[in-house]
Scaffold this motif. Structure first.
Motif, PDB file in Angstrom:
ATOM      1  N   ARG A 368      21.370  19.817 -11.140  1.00 21.67           N
ATOM      2  CA  ARG A 368      22.086  19.511 -10.626  1.00 21.67           C
ATOM      3  C   ARG A 368      22.407  20.342  -8.692  1.00 21.67           C
ATOM      4  O   ARG A 368      21.693  19.642  -7.715  1.00 21.67           O
ATOM      5  CB  ARG A 368      23.461  18.400 -10.827  1.00 21.67           C
ATOM      6  CG  ARG A 368      23.724  17.540  -9.815  1.00 21.67           C
ATOM      7  CD  ARG A 368      25.572  17.099 -10.060  1.00 21.67           C
ATOM      8  NE  ARG A 368      24.395  16.256 -11.770  1.00 21.67           N
ATOM      9  CZ  ARG A 368      25.263  15.822 -12.632  1.00 21.67           C
ATOM     10  NH1 ARG A 368      26.637  15.308 -12.502  1.00 21.67           N
ATOM     11  NH2 ARG A 368      24.938  15.298 -14.192  1.00 21.67           N
ATOM     12  N   ALA A 369      22.986  21.421  -9.353  1.00 22.16           N
ATOM     13  CA  ALA A 369      23.315  22.121  -7.777  1.00 22.16           C
ATOM     14  C   ALA A 369      21.702  22.162  -6.596  1.00 22.16           C
ATOM     15  O   ALA A 369      21.680  22.629  -5.698  1.00 22.16           O
ATOM     16  CB  ALA A 369      23.878  23.474  -8.282  1.00 22.16           C
ATOM     17  N   TYR A 371      18.826  21.151  -7.002  1.00 21.75           N
ATOM     18  CA  TYR A 371      18.291  19.400  -6.992  1.00 21.75           C
ATOM     19  C   TYR A 371      19.117  19.161  -5.678  1.00 21.75           C
ATOM     20  O   TYR A 371      18.109  19.024  -4.791  1.00 21.75           O
ATOM     21  CB  TYR A 371      18.368  18.310  -7.798  1.00 21.75           C
ATOM     22  CG  TYR A 371      18.384  17.311  -7.236  1.00 21.75           C
ATOM     23  CD1 TYR A 371      16.748  16.938  -7.081  1.00 21.75           C
ATOM     24  CD2 TYR A 371      19.570  16.130  -6.488  1.00 21.75           C
ATOM     25  CE1 TYR A 371      15.918  15.537  -7.008  1.00 21.75           C
ATOM     26  CE2 TYR A 371      18.545  15.184  -6.606  1.00 21.75           C
ATOM     27  CZ  TYR A 371      17.345  14.652  -6.452  1.00 21.75           C
ATOM     28  OH  TYR A 371      16.791  13.544  -6.352  1.00 21.75           O
ATOM     29  N   ASN A 372      20.242  19.031  -5.948  1.00 19.06           N
ATOM     30  CA  ASN A 372      21.170  19.456  -3.468  1.00 19.06           C
ATOM     31  C   ASN A 372      20.496  20.079  -3.396  1.00 19.06           C
ATOM     32  O   ASN A 372      20.738  19.796  -1.671  1.00 19.06           O
ATOM     33  CB  ASN A 372      22.520  19.028  -4.166  1.00 19.06           C
ATOM     34  CG  ASN A 372      23.291  17.946  -5.542  1.00 19.06           C
ATOM     35  OD1 ASN A 372      22.049  16.973  -5.252  1.00 19.06           O
ATOM     36  ND2 ASN A 372      23.763  17.846  -6.257  1.00 19.06           N
ATOM     37  N   MET A 375      16.761  18.683  -2.047  1.00 19.02           N
ATOM     38  CA  MET A 375      17.170  18.024  -0.879  1.00 19.02           C
ATOM     39  C   MET A 375      17.587  17.612   0.465  1.00 19.02           C
ATOM     40  O   MET A 375      17.492  16.843   1.084  1.00 19.02           O
ATOM     41  CB  MET A 375      17.664  16.708  -1.986  1.00 19.02           C
ATOM     42  CG  MET A 375      17.037  16.308  -3.262  1.00 19.02           C
ATOM     43  SD  MET A 375      15.434  15.998  -3.378  1.00 19.02           S
ATOM     44  CE  MET A 375      15.362  14.255  -1.893  1.00 19.02           C
ATOM     45  N   SER A 376      18.897  18.999   0.321  1.00 22.34           N
ATOM     46  CA  SER A 376      19.520  18.925   1.633  1.00 22.34           C
ATOM     47  C   SER A 376      18.356  19.330   2.064  1.00 22.34           C
ATOM     48  O   SER A 376      19.061  19.723   4.121  1.00 22.34           O
ATOM     49  CB  SER A 376      20.871  19.948   1.738  1.00 22.34           C
ATOM     50  OG  SER A 376      20.229  20.984   0.992  1.00 22.34           O
TER      51      SER A 376
END
Length: 543
Positions: A368-369, A371-372, A375-376
């Motif tokens: 999740r980290a 992916y974030n 995406m940022s």
């Protein structure tokens, strides 16, 4: 606790007293001796009360024990048991301690069953002791006879002759038991005649018994009787030197301590140095003293007790209850062990599952980290996920419903395989899409036309469009064979029309058969028309 459950009480009953032993940890201790008097019974009741609910085994050595051999009709099953039970009651009416043993079948006549009926004919010698055990709720496992226990003694002594007379010195006297082919046939107790006396006494008693066996036809003239004398260790050597074998009598002196190997004999037949003194017990000093043979039989009974020789009656109910209790206790131990094992397995599974869950949660946080972080760095988009899902759905719909010619051409190909006389010349496929035709803006000759936007029907959205196929073919046939040409064409058109959701229209026939057309030429004259036998079909298919 388990040792107490496996402990046993052993009682040796003679006509005038009872010897009480205890068996625990493979050792026989005792005896406590109780005379057959009112005071002795009272002391025996107190003794039973102090021993608790240990199972008891009663070994009898009585003069009043009868053995009768009868031939009964060979009847099996329940009917046979009833027959023997009725005959047993007729034979011994006055005693409940009676039993019957089937010892094979006769070799002559109708081959009847050979049955040995045996009973303790004077129940008053045994009933007071049994009633005392019933009163104190002592689990009585069985009532046994020293004569019938002789089979186990002969097995240990490895005596396998056909005619055997087992002679033992018991606390009640000299017992002689006759075995024929390993089965008990007769037993007698000579009260007060010790084997330790003169050898002549042993020979005299053996001679009397041998004469009796001959008179009742158990021994025939010329049969050799093997006399196995089970003696105490201190008496065996003197007896071996004194007895003399005869033509029909062969003696074998066996010392009790040689029946089993030495490492086991010491523990099996050893009695504790100090007799256990129960309440009111007289130890080993009162009455007759137990011999080594008595100790041997009691030890065998404690280790491997057979089924009860005589019925135990109501006193045996407490033993059955004790076995049920022991079974329940063993079942509870097994269930408890299974429960503990199941609990341990569940705890181990829980620990393993918790470790796996923590590892998965850590991995989820890592992805999740990542992916974030990815995406940022991308510019924000509006409904990008919904648009991608819609694009995938449209792509799948176009692939499934788009106007592709493969399916329609495949159906035509299958029909051509079934029509070998049809030769394909040309195909013209199109999709019937309601689109915009070419429009001339000014109508000026030569002006460039504008193409209308393509309809979504051309892509199969929302439904697959109708497809048409113009097919030009010819019939391979002999010249001027018009009937066959027309038939082959019609058959081909009908096969196409039989396809699902397919319609066929004949655009051009192989030859003109209209009634208003003028006929020309001559029949049978060869023609050079290249279009002869050719036809054209318009095929429409609605998916």
């Amino acid at each position: 606790m388990f040792a107490n459950l496996l402990a046993k009480q052993l009682f040796y009953v003679t006509s005038d007293q009872l010897h009480a032993y205890q068996w625990q940890h493979g050792t026989l201790s005792g005896p406590d001796v109780f005379p057959a008097t009112r005071a002795g019974l009272d002391d025996f009741l107190a003794y039973l009360d102090s021993q608790g609910g240990r199972p008891a085994y009663l070994l009898t050595d009585l003069i009043e024990e009868d053995f009768t051999r009868l031939l009964l009709p060979h009847v099996g099953g329940r009917a046979g048991r009833k027959l023997r039970a009725r005959r047993l009651v007729q034979q011994y009416r006055d005693t409940p301690y009676r039993t019957a043993h089937v010892q094979g079948r006769s070799e002559e006549g109708r081959r009847d069953d050979m049955v040995l009926f045996t009973a303790l004919t004077n129940p008053l010698l045994l009933t007071p002791w049994v009633d005392a055990m019933e009163l104190m709720q002592t689990p009585l496992a069985g009532i046994y006879s020293t004569a019938l226990m002789g089979r186990d003694v002969l097995r240990l002594a490895t005596a396998r002759h056909r005619h055997i007379l087992l002679v033992t010195r018991q606390a009640a006297g000299l017992r002689q038991t006759y075995f024929r082919a390993g089965a008990v046939k007769f037993s007698r107790l000579v009260h007060g005649t010790p084997v330790a006396g003169p050898v002549r006494a042993l020979a005299e008693e053996t001679r009397k018994t041998q004469q009796f066996l001959t008179s009742v036809r158990l021994l025939e003239r010329g049969d050799v009787l093997h006399v196995v004398v089970l003696a105490d260790p201190e008496l065996a050597a003197g007896l071996s030197a004194g007895v003399e074998n005869g033509a029909e009598t062969i003696y074998r002196i066996v010392s009790v301590d040689t029946v089993l190997p030495a490492p086991r004999a010491g523990r099996l037949f050893g009695i504790a140095d100090q007799p256990a003194a129960g309440p009111g017990g007289t130890g080993a000093t009162g009455g007759a003293v137990a011999s080594a043979t008595d100790t041997l039989m009691l030890s065998l009974l404690a280790r491997q007790a057979p089924a009860s020789h005589y019925p135990t009656g109501a006193a045996g109910n407490y033993y059955r209850l004790w076995r049920v209790r022991l079974s329940l206790f063993a079942s509870s131990v097994v269930l408890a062990a299974a429960g503990v094992a199941w609990s341990v397995a569940n705890v181990a599974s829980h620990v393993i599952a918790r470790d796996h869950a923590e590892a998965l949660q850590s991995e989820t946080r890592h992805y999740r980290a990542s992916y974030n972080a990815s995406m940022s760095s991308m510019p924000p988009t509006v409904d990008k996920t919904a648009n991608m899902r819609a694009a995938v759905s449209i792509d799948r719909m176009v692939a499934r419903q788009g106007p592709w010619p493969m399916q329609m051409v495949g159906m035509v190909s299958a029909t051509l395989e079934r029509s070998p006389q049809i030769r394909l010349i040309q195909l013209d496929w199109r999709a019937a899409v309601p689109g915009a035709p070419t429009v001339s803006p000014g109508g000026a000759p030569g002006a460039a036309g504008l193409v209308a936007p393509t309809s979504s029907f051309a892509l199969g959205i929302p439904t697959a469009p109708q497809q048409t196929l113009r097919l030009q073919a010819e019939v391979v046939s002999a010249p001027n064979d018009y009937r066959r040409v027309l038939g082959e064409m019609n058959a081909f058109a009908q096969r196409l029309a039989g396809m699902p959701r397919m319609s066929v229209e004949i655009v051009q026939l192989p030859f003109d058969i209209r009634p208003n057309v003028k006929l020309s030429g001559s029949v049978g004259t060869p023609t050079t028309n290249p279009d002869e036998n050719k036809f054209t079909l318009d095929i429409t298919w609605t998916p």
